[in-house]
Design a protein around this motif. Structure first.
Motif, PDB file in Angstrom:
ATOM      1  N   HIS A  46     -29.835  25.776  28.209  1.00  0.00           N
ATOM      2  CA  HIS A  46     -30.321  27.365  27.882  1.00  0.00           C
ATOM      3  C   HIS A  46     -28.984  28.080  27.592  1.00  0.00           C
ATOM      4  O   HIS A  46     -28.028  28.120  28.531  1.00  0.00           O
ATOM      5  N   ASP A  47     -29.192  28.738  26.652  1.00  0.00           N
ATOM      6  CA  ASP A  47     -28.206  29.825  26.212  1.00  0.00           C
ATOM      7  C   ASP A  47     -28.858  31.225  25.964  1.00  0.00           C
ATOM      8  O   ASP A  47     -30.036  31.403  25.528  1.00  0.00           O
ATOM      9  N   SER A  48     -28.116  32.176  26.663  1.00  0.00           N
ATOM     10  CA  SER A  48     -28.764  33.558  26.600  1.00  0.00           C
ATOM     11  C   SER A  48     -29.210  34.394  25.338  1.00  0.00           C
ATOM     12  O   SER A  48     -29.869  35.049  25.020  1.00  0.00           O
ATOM     13  N   ASP A  49     -28.276  33.670  24.302  1.00  0.00           N
ATOM     14  CA  ASP A  49     -28.271  34.315  22.806  1.00  0.00           C
ATOM     15  C   ASP A  49     -29.338  33.470  22.185  1.00  0.00           C
ATOM     16  O   ASP A  49     -30.141  34.130  21.129  1.00  0.00           O
ATOM     17  N   HIS A  50     -29.343  32.214  22.287  1.00  0.00           N
ATOM     18  CA  HIS A  50     -30.401  31.326  21.290  1.00  0.00           C
ATOM     19  C   HIS A  50     -31.647  30.701  22.143  1.00  0.00           C
ATOM     20  O   HIS A  50     -32.364  29.826  21.472  1.00  0.00           O
ATOM     21  N   GLY A  51     -31.724  30.651  23.336  1.00  0.00           N
ATOM     22  CA  GLY A  51     -32.593  29.949  24.089  1.00  0.00           C
ATOM     23  C   GLY A  51     -32.101  28.732  24.352  1.00  0.00           C
ATOM     24  O   GLY A  51     -30.829  28.443  24.704  1.00  0.00           O
ATOM     25  N   LYS A  52     -32.943  27.772  24.143  1.00  0.00           N
ATOM     26  CA  LYS A  52     -33.042  26.487  24.381  1.00  0.00           C
ATOM     27  C   LYS A  52     -32.148  25.851  23.168  1.00  0.00           C
ATOM     28  O   LYS A  52     -32.177  26.165  22.163  1.00  0.00           O
ATOM     29  N   GLY A  53     -31.366  24.956  23.414  1.00  0.00           N
ATOM     30  CA  GLY A  53     -30.536  24.199  22.485  1.00  0.00           C
ATOM     31  C   GLY A  53     -29.976  22.639  23.021  1.00  0.00           C
ATOM     32  O   GLY A  53     -30.237  22.346  24.100  1.00  0.00           O
ATOM     33  N   VAL A  54     -30.220  21.734  21.926  1.00  0.00           N
ATOM     34  CA  VAL A  54     -29.744  20.351  22.420  1.00  0.00           C
ATOM     35  C   VAL A  54     -28.139  20.114  21.931  1.00  0.00           C
ATOM     36  O   VAL A  54     -27.565  20.533  20.981  1.00  0.00           O
ATOM     37  N   TYR A  55     -27.583  19.623  22.866  1.00  0.00           N
ATOM     38  CA  TYR A  55     -25.798  19.485  22.826  1.00  0.00           C
ATOM     39  C   TYR A  55     -25.715  17.928  23.010  1.00  0.00           C
ATOM     40  O   TYR A  55     -26.309  17.133  23.816  1.00  0.00           O
ATOM     41  N   ASP A 140     -36.170  31.888  17.146  1.00  0.00           N
ATOM     42  CA  ASP A 140     -34.906  31.396  16.952  1.00  0.00           C
ATOM     43  C   ASP A 140     -34.458  30.105  17.352  1.00  0.00           C
ATOM     44  O   ASP A 140     -33.725  29.361  16.978  1.00  0.00           O
ATOM     45  N   GLU A 141     -35.486  29.522  18.234  1.00  0.00           N
ATOM     46  CA  GLU A 141     -35.229  28.153  18.777  1.00  0.00           C
ATOM     47  C   GLU A 141     -36.612  27.550  17.760  1.00  0.00           C
ATOM     48  O   GLU A 141     -36.673  26.446  17.982  1.00  0.00           O
ATOM     49  N   ALA A 142     -37.453  28.412  17.286  1.00  0.00           N
ATOM     50  CA  ALA A 142     -38.574  27.973  16.756  1.00  0.00           C
ATOM     51  C   ALA A 142     -38.180  27.120  15.296  1.00  0.00           C
ATOM     52  O   ALA A 142     -37.297  27.561  14.653  1.00  0.00           O
ATOM     53  N   ASN A 143     -39.004  26.153  14.859  1.00  0.00           N
ATOM     54  CA  ASN A 143     -38.598  25.561  14.011  1.00  0.00           C
ATOM     55  C   ASN A 143     -39.815  24.835  13.385  1.00  0.00           C
ATOM     56  O   ASN A 143     -40.602  24.095  14.187  1.00  0.00           O
ATOM     57  N   SER A 144     -39.999  24.486  12.039  1.00  0.00           N
ATOM     58  CA  SER A 144     -41.018  23.869  11.591  1.00  0.00           C
ATOM     59  C   SER A 144     -40.321  23.154  10.381  1.00  0.00           C
ATOM     60  O   SER A 144     -40.166  23.688   9.387  1.00  0.00           O
ATOM     61  N   ASP A 145     -40.119  21.807  10.614  1.00  0.00           N
ATOM     62  CA  ASP A 145     -39.295  21.143   9.880  1.00  0.00           C
ATOM     63  C   ASP A 145     -39.851  19.900   9.007  1.00  0.00           C
ATOM     64  O   ASP A 145     -40.786  19.843   9.354  1.00  0.00           O
ATOM     65  N   THR A 146     -39.266  19.543   7.874  1.00  0.00           N
ATOM     66  CA  THR A 146     -39.750  18.491   7.216  1.00  0.00           C
ATOM     67  C   THR A 146     -38.734  17.385   7.469  1.00  0.00           C
ATOM     68  O   THR A 146     -37.746  17.475   7.761  1.00  0.00           O
ATOM     69  N   ALA A 450     -27.338  11.646  12.651  1.00  0.00           N
ATOM     70  CA  ALA A 450     -26.274  12.742  12.386  1.00  0.00           C
ATOM     71  C   ALA A 450     -26.017  12.384  11.095  1.00  0.00           C
ATOM     72  O   ALA A 450     -25.961  11.499  10.233  1.00  0.00           O
ATOM     73  N   VAL A 451     -25.489  13.925  10.429  1.00  0.00           N
ATOM     74  CA  VAL A 451     -25.082  13.753   9.001  1.00  0.00           C
ATOM     75  C   VAL A 451     -23.504  13.882   8.835  1.00  0.00           C
ATOM     76  O   VAL A 451     -23.149  13.841   7.802  1.00  0.00           O
ATOM     77  N   ARG A 452     -23.042  13.978  10.139  1.00  0.00           N
ATOM     78  CA  ARG A 452     -21.350  14.230  10.043  1.00  0.00           C
ATOM     79  C   ARG A 452     -21.156  13.901  11.302  1.00  0.00           C
ATOM     80  O   ARG A 452     -21.879  13.494  12.498  1.00  0.00           O
ATOM     81  N   THR A 453     -19.905  13.651  11.797  1.00  0.00           N
ATOM     82  CA  THR A 453     -19.396  13.529  12.910  1.00  0.00           C
ATOM     83  C   THR A 453     -19.853  14.560  13.980  1.00  0.00           C
ATOM     84  O   THR A 453     -19.499  15.903  13.845  1.00  0.00           O
ATOM     85  N   ILE A 454     -20.389  14.454  15.364  1.00  0.00           N
ATOM     86  CA  ILE A 454     -20.755  15.430  16.317  1.00  0.00           C
ATOM     87  C   ILE A 454     -20.036  14.957  17.419  1.00  0.00           C
ATOM     88  O   ILE A 454     -19.982  13.929  18.085  1.00  0.00           O
ATOM     89  N   ARG A 455     -19.101  16.106  17.763  1.00  0.00           N
ATOM     90  CA  ARG A 455     -18.229  15.827  19.053  1.00  0.00           C
ATOM     91  C   ARG A 455     -18.916  16.468  20.296  1.00  0.00           C
ATOM     92  O   ARG A 455     -20.088  16.791  20.389  1.00  0.00           O
ATOM     93  N   LYS A 456     -18.666  15.510  21.387  1.00  0.00           N
ATOM     94  CA  LYS A 456     -18.903  15.747  22.694  1.00  0.00           C
ATOM     95  C   LYS A 456     -18.937  17.163  23.060  1.00  0.00           C
ATOM     96  O   LYS A 456     -17.931  17.682  23.095  1.00  0.00           O
ATOM     97  N   GLY A 457     -20.171  17.931  23.548  1.00  0.00           N
ATOM     98  CA  GLY A 457     -20.311  19.002  23.983  1.00  0.00           C
ATOM     99  C   GLY A 457     -20.846  20.137  22.640  1.00  0.00           C
ATOM    100  O   GLY A 457     -21.017  21.141  22.831  1.00  0.00           O
ATOM    101  N   GLU A 458     -20.737  19.546  21.548  1.00  0.00           N
ATOM    102  CA  GLU A 458     -21.233  20.271  20.446  1.00  0.00           C
ATOM    103  C   GLU A 458     -22.770  20.371  20.368  1.00  0.00           C
ATOM    104  O   GLU A 458     -23.491  19.416  20.579  1.00  0.00           O
ATOM    105  N   GLU A 459     -23.212  21.718  19.989  1.00  0.00           N
ATOM    106  CA  GLU A 459     -24.656  21.832  19.584  1.00  0.00           C
ATOM    107  C   GLU A 459     -25.089  20.868  18.534  1.00  0.00           C
ATOM    108  O   GLU A 459     -24.539  20.855  17.404  1.00  0.00           O
TER     109      GLU A 459
END
Length: 495
Positions: A46-55, A140-146, A450-459
């Motif tokens: 949980h982040d105070s600015d963006h709410g939940k996030g996956v890391y 802002d954590e809301a998403n309706s994706d295809t 993943a569409v590119r390299t994602i480092r450990k700790g990166e959202e």
């Protein structure tokens, strides 16, 4: 006119608790969910600015599978049931290629419309759906994706103009009396019917049938075991959803799953009381127990549907209040139909309009397209790619059916679903991951790559919209989700 739901006022304090879990409760829930599902390499924070996030909890390379997320609630679009015969729980295609094609052509020949009503008589696609065993179809954590899918190419034999076939030929194919060449290479699971005897519930396995029954379908089955008054109410709820917005069916599933979870918890508590020497263990309605049953749903980002739905282009801003009131009334009508069908006094607060509206809003903002590629498309592409001599021989049998289907031969299973982990992923116009169905992904689970390299700790981020749109159009599209994007791409283009 003001819409007043008496349950909202009666349970206002409890409803507030149901709709606002603490940050710590959210983190603990997702830690347990990730461990239970063995989703290695990710964590929810949980982040105070963006709410939940996956890391990322480990490094991912381009093309790596980041997550396969099992849906919490899903529904196949009602119009899509004409084209695709799938498991009612996991949404995998079921029955043979012959039955899939024959069933679609049968409904097409009957003139079945998208709301499953036949132009002549009352035969519906749902009634035909269960006729897999060759019974008499005339009675802002809301998403309706295809989701991106593999591009399997284009079948050279497809025809935009459909050329109908005689009904006896269609019936012969649907009843599997006529066997298509090479169809055995595309075998699908046999059909398991609903244990309650309804026409809507068909499954790929007994496991899926039992899981759906325990989680949802035991209260949503319109089979012979249901009392006539409840059956009429349930059918009215389903018909209203099919005619207006099938997201109501998801909301109904969420209410039903909570009621069934509550009953399981109560039964366990009753068993505990019977074993306990102490007789003070209460088995009356327990708000804490109901809150526990509701927990998986409480973790999703929510806003009331009539507050968050985007204003259509053809509605003037001066009519916005009337439009939102109309949406609220639509939700209340659906809720009253559902309440008449499945009401449980001990779970009364679940039938609050605030709860129902927040559920629909959660789905509106968070859902991902449910997409499963069709084996019928794979079959015709396989025929098209055969060596010339084999292809010519096979097409003597298959081409009339392909011409009868026209471009509809490639229709995939389509619906909408809520995925608990994927729904925590925030948006970026420069995402490092995307929802993508690989060739091997043949059920309704969400697949994040993943569409590119994602480092450990990166959202880990995905795009809720077409990120190739110009800056102004992206911002306008994201305004429907209630936020403006400040990702590196938007920050650079805004300057």
């Amino acid at each position: 006119m003001e819409i007043i739901c008496p349950i909202d006022a009666k349970y206002s304090d409890q409803i507030a608790r149901f709709l606002a879990p603490s940050d710590r409760q959210v983190e603990e829930y997702f830690e347990q969910l990730i461990a239970t599902r063995k989703c290695t390499g990710i964590k929810v924070k949980h982040d105070s600015d963006h709410g939940k996030g996956v890391y990322a909890d480990s490094e991912f390379q381009e093309g790596d599978l980041v997550l396969k997320d099992q849906m919490l609630f899903g529904v196949q679009h009602s119009s899509n049931k004409i084209d695709c015969f799938v498991c009612g729980f996991c949404y995998r295609f079921i029955s043979s290629i012959e039955h899939q094609i024959g069933r679609k052509l049968y409904l097409q020949n009957l003139g079945v419309s998208t709301n499953h009503e036949c132009d002549q008589g009352t035969t519906s696609s749902s009634a035909v759906a269960n006729d897999w065993n060759g019974s008499d179809l005339s009675d802002d954590e809301a998403n309706s994706d295809t989701v991106d899918c593999q591009n399997f190419g284009e079948c050279a034999s497809s025809n935009t103009v459909k050329i109908p076939l005689p009904m006896e030929v269609v019936l012969s194919l649907m009843h599997e009396e006529l066997v298509l060449p090479y169809s055995e290479k595309f075998s699908q699971p046999s059909v398991i019917p609903c244990r309650g005897g309804c026409n809507e519930g068909c499954y790929c396995s007994k496991l899926c049938m039992e899981a759906d029954w325990e989680m949802f379908h035991s209260l949503l089955c319109t089979g012979t075991e249901l009392k006539s008054r409840r059956k009429e109410a349930l059918l009215a709820f389903i018909e209203h959803a099919n005619e207006t917005n099938d997201i109501f069916l998801l909301a109904g599933k969420a209410i039903v799953s909570t009621i069934l979870n509550y009953r399981k918890l109560k039964a366990a508590k009753l068993k505990q009381k019977e074993k306990s020497v102490c007789s003070e263990v209460s088995v009356d309605c327990d708000c804490h127990m109901l809150l526990e049953a509701w927990k998986p749903i409480s973790m999703g980002f929510k806003r009331r549907w009539w507050d968050c739905i985007a204003l259509p282009d053809d509605v003037d801003s001066c009519d916005e209040a009337a439009f939102r009131m109309q949406i609220k009334q639509l939700a209340y009508t659906s809720l009253k139909l559902l309440k008449e069908a499945i009401f449980d006094k001990e779970c009364e607060l679940l039938f609050s309009l605030d709860i129902y509206g927040s559920l629909i809003g959660m789905f509106e903002l968070n859902n991902l397209d449910l997409v499963v590629a069709s084996p019928v498309e794979d079959y015709f592409l396989y025929i098209n790619e055969l060596p010339e001599s084999e292809k010519k021989k096979a097409e003597q049998v298959t081409k009339p059916f392909l011409n009868a289907l026209g471009d509809d031969y490639s229709v995939c299973c389509q619906g909408t679903a809520f995925f608990p982990l994927q729904s925590c992923m925030n948006h970026s116009c420069l995402p490092n991951a995307k929802a993508f169905k690989r060739e091997e992904d043949r059920d309704g689970q969400a697949t994040i790559i993943a569409v590119r390299t994602i480092r450990k700790g990166e959202e880990i981020t995905i795009s809720y919209i077409d990120e190739d749109l110009p800056f102004e159009e992206r911002q306008a599209s994201l305004a429907d989700y209630g936020f403006s994007c400040r990702c590196p791409k938007c920050s650079e283009e805004q300057q």
